[in-house]
Design a protein around this motif. Structure first.
Motif, PDB file in Angstrom:
ATOM      1  N   ALA A  34       6.545  10.624  -5.814  1.00 58.76           N
ATOM      2  CA  ALA A  34       6.959  11.120  -6.182  1.00 58.76           C
ATOM      3  C   ALA A  34       7.867  12.069  -4.947  1.00 58.76           C
ATOM      4  O   ALA A  34       8.434  12.554  -5.683  1.00 58.76           O
ATOM      5  CB  ALA A  34       5.237  12.375  -5.973  1.00 58.76           C
ATOM      6  N   LEU A  35       8.266  11.649  -4.292  1.00 59.03           N
ATOM      7  CA  LEU A  35       8.852  12.245  -2.523  1.00 59.03           C
ATOM      8  C   LEU A  35       9.757  11.182  -2.733  1.00 59.03           C
ATOM      9  O   LEU A  35      11.467  11.458  -2.281  1.00 59.03           O
ATOM     10  CB  LEU A  35       8.715  12.439  -1.770  1.00 59.03           C
ATOM     11  N   ALA A  76       2.521   1.913  -3.441  1.00 62.16           N
ATOM     12  CA  ALA A  76       1.595   2.448  -4.790  1.00 62.16           C
ATOM     13  C   ALA A  76       1.380   3.044  -4.251  1.00 62.16           C
ATOM     14  O   ALA A  76       0.371   4.428  -5.265  1.00 62.16           O
ATOM     15  CB  ALA A  76       0.506   1.326  -4.508  1.00 62.16           C
ATOM     16  N   ILE A  77       1.042   4.282  -3.492  1.00 59.83           N
ATOM     17  CA  ILE A  77       1.472   5.996  -3.245  1.00 59.83           C
ATOM     18  C   ILE A  77       1.703   6.895  -3.703  1.00 59.83           C
ATOM     19  O   ILE A  77       3.226   6.932  -3.674  1.00 59.83           O
ATOM     20  CB  ILE A  77       0.576   5.944  -1.712  1.00 59.83           C
ATOM     21  N   PRO A  78       0.882   6.972  -4.844  1.00 59.09           N
ATOM     22  CA  PRO A  78       1.535   8.070  -5.809  1.00 59.09           C
ATOM     23  C   PRO A  78       2.711   8.942  -5.086  1.00 59.09           C
ATOM     24  O   PRO A  78       3.621   9.642  -5.983  1.00 59.09           O
ATOM     25  CB  PRO A  78       1.044   8.986  -6.361  1.00 59.09           C
ATOM     26  N   HIS A  79       1.906  10.286  -4.153  1.00 61.13           N
ATOM     27  CA  HIS A  79       2.885  11.141  -3.436  1.00 61.13           C
ATOM     28  C   HIS A  79       4.153  10.407  -3.417  1.00 61.13           C
ATOM     29  O   HIS A  79       5.502  11.238  -3.026  1.00 61.13           O
ATOM     30  CB  HIS A  79       2.096  11.767  -2.299  1.00 61.13           C
ATOM     31  N   CYS A  80       4.076   8.997  -2.828  1.00 58.89           N
ATOM     32  CA  CYS A  80       4.912   8.768  -1.273  1.00 58.89           C
ATOM     33  C   CYS A  80       6.492   8.320  -3.366  1.00 58.89           C
ATOM     34  O   CYS A  80       7.783   8.469  -2.410  1.00 58.89           O
ATOM     35  CB  CYS A  80       4.963   7.621  -0.805  1.00 58.89           C
ATOM     36  N   PHE A 134       0.890  -1.314   0.079  1.00 58.97           N
ATOM     37  CA  PHE A 134       0.183  -0.060  -0.258  1.00 58.97           C
ATOM     38  C   PHE A 134       0.901   1.565  -0.123  1.00 58.97           C
ATOM     39  O   PHE A 134       1.067   2.249  -0.670  1.00 58.97           O
ATOM     40  CB  PHE A 134      -0.463   0.011   1.232  1.00 58.97           C
ATOM     41  N   THR A 160       3.318   9.530   6.405  1.00 56.83           N
ATOM     42  CA  THR A 160       3.049   8.424   5.800  1.00 56.83           C
ATOM     43  C   THR A 160       4.087   7.014   6.704  1.00 56.83           C
ATOM     44  O   THR A 160       2.530   6.244   7.050  1.00 56.83           O
ATOM     45  CB  THR A 160       3.828   8.302   4.140  1.00 56.83           C
ATOM     46  N   ALA A 193       4.990  15.604   5.219  1.00 58.71           N
ATOM     47  CA  ALA A 193       4.691  14.219   5.190  1.00 58.71           C
ATOM     48  C   ALA A 193       5.106  12.510   4.447  1.00 58.71           C
ATOM     49  O   ALA A 193       4.372  11.853   4.663  1.00 58.71           O
ATOM     50  CB  ALA A 193       4.573  14.715   2.783  1.00 58.71           C
ATOM     51  N   ALA A 195       8.176  19.161   3.634  1.00 58.21           N
ATOM     52  CA  ALA A 195       8.476  17.166   2.852  1.00 58.21           C
ATOM     53  C   ALA A 195       8.300  16.506   3.537  1.00 58.21           C
ATOM     54  O   ALA A 195       8.270  15.352   4.103  1.00 58.21           O
ATOM     55  CB  ALA A 195       9.953  17.982   1.920  1.00 58.21           C
TER      56      ALA A 195
END
Lengths: 173, 155
Positions: free
Chosen positions: B26-27, B20-24, B17, B69, B65, B62
């Motif tokens: 991206a970072l 698969a997170i797009p923002h994770c 999970f 997470t 975030a 950042a």
């Protein structure tokens, strides 16, 4: 015959708008992370609204989908920091006391440091644009307290709110 | 539904999970370790995440975030919590600026789970592990009632 001294003529509106917009732009566009998230700031007089246009990379839960809680936190913190810096810049900006040769540096050196930031998640962030407005609750010489509200479709249905404490920069340094 | 899962299975779900997170993505976050209510996630230094270009220090957002997470992953991996969660509140305290050029690692512990809420604390470190960059405390949803869908948790 001469009349009594009149009030000075008001500045042309273009001059005022240029001064305020260029100062705000220096403050917002000087920070890489604000650009990375795609945050924009709209100004009406001295009132600022931060806008977070929805993007795929902001998703935190692909199944809903919903905006990442960390993105929401970053968006609110950014809105708070910009508002606090803007309020501090205002009188110097209006008095023409800002260094126009390096406006970005002039804006950045006034950035406060975040001491703590506390976010309440009230609803899940939907896959659409979000807006935030911050209010400086108290601003002292050394510390400041700022409250932020964020919404999406309806101004009175907040999806998040936050309070942060900030350390003001020592401009004499 | 969640009580039947083995700890290994829960850790696997939480890992899948999180990654698969797009923002994770991206970072550039990577899950280092997870299981039994504890999670470690790391994030490389990246100039796009800088908050003050004069110093090169990473923006607090950042770090937030990363902490959010990591706290969520810790909850999902806890034996008594459902495999899905949402943040109710999160408070972050910033101790010092992260050293430019260094990766940031968050370690989160889900230390208590009730029938509806999971409590978490976390710390963010750069390569100097003796001086934390930031700490966080949070409350997350832990609604294990199978009649409710996970996505109703905060809606």
């Amino acid at each position: 015959m001469t009349s009594t001294p009149k009030r000075p003529r008001p500045e042309p509106v273009e001059v005022i708008k240029h001064r305020r917009d260029s100062t705000l732009s220096a403050l917002v566009n000087g920070v890489p992370y604000i650009k990375f998230l795609g945050i924009e700031v709209e100004r009406h007089g001295d009132e600022l609204t931060a806008i977070l246009p929805f993007a795929e990379k902001l998703i935190g839960n692909p199944m809903l989908p919903a905006i990442h809680g960390g993105v929401t936190a970053a968006f609110l913190e950014t809105a708070a920091v910009i508002e606090l810096t803007w309020v501090g810049l205002w009188s110097d900006m209006e008095a023409g006391a800002l260094d126009q040769s390096d406006l970005r540096d002039e804006a950045l050196r006034r950035l406060p440091k975040t001491i703590d930031f506390s976010i309440d998640y009230l609803r899940s962030g939907l896959p659409r644009d979000a807006y935030a407005r911050a209010r400086v609750v108290r601003s002292g010489r050394r510390y400041a307290s700022v409250h932020v509200e964020a919404w999406q479709d309806n101004r009175n249905k907040l999806f998040a709110q936050a309070t942060g404490h900030f350390l003001m920069p020592n401009l004499a340094e | 539904m969640t009580t039947d899962l083995t700890p290994e299975k829960k850790a696997e779900i939480a890992r899948g999970f999180t990654e698969a997170i797009p923002h994770c993505r991206a970072l550039g976050m990577t899950l280092v370790d997870i299981g039994e209510g504890e999670a470690t996630i790391t994030m490389p230094y990246d100039e796009r995440f800088v908050g003050d270009p004069r110093t090169g220090v990473i923006h607090g957002g950042a770090v937030s975030a990363l902490m959010d997470t990591c706290c969520g992953a810790a909850v999902m991996s806890h034996p008594d919590a459902p495999a899905i969660t949402a943040t109710i509140d999160l408070r972050i305290d910033y101790m010092r600026p992260a050293t430019p050029g260094q990766r940031i690692t968050a370690k989160a512990t889900c230390y208590n789970v009730t029938r509806s809420v999971a409590f978490v604390r976390a710390v963010a470190l750069d390569e100097d592990e003796n001086r934390p960059v930031a700490t966080a405390t949070g409350a997350f949803t832990a609604d294990g009632d199978p009649r409710r869908k996970s996505n109703e948790a905060l809606s």
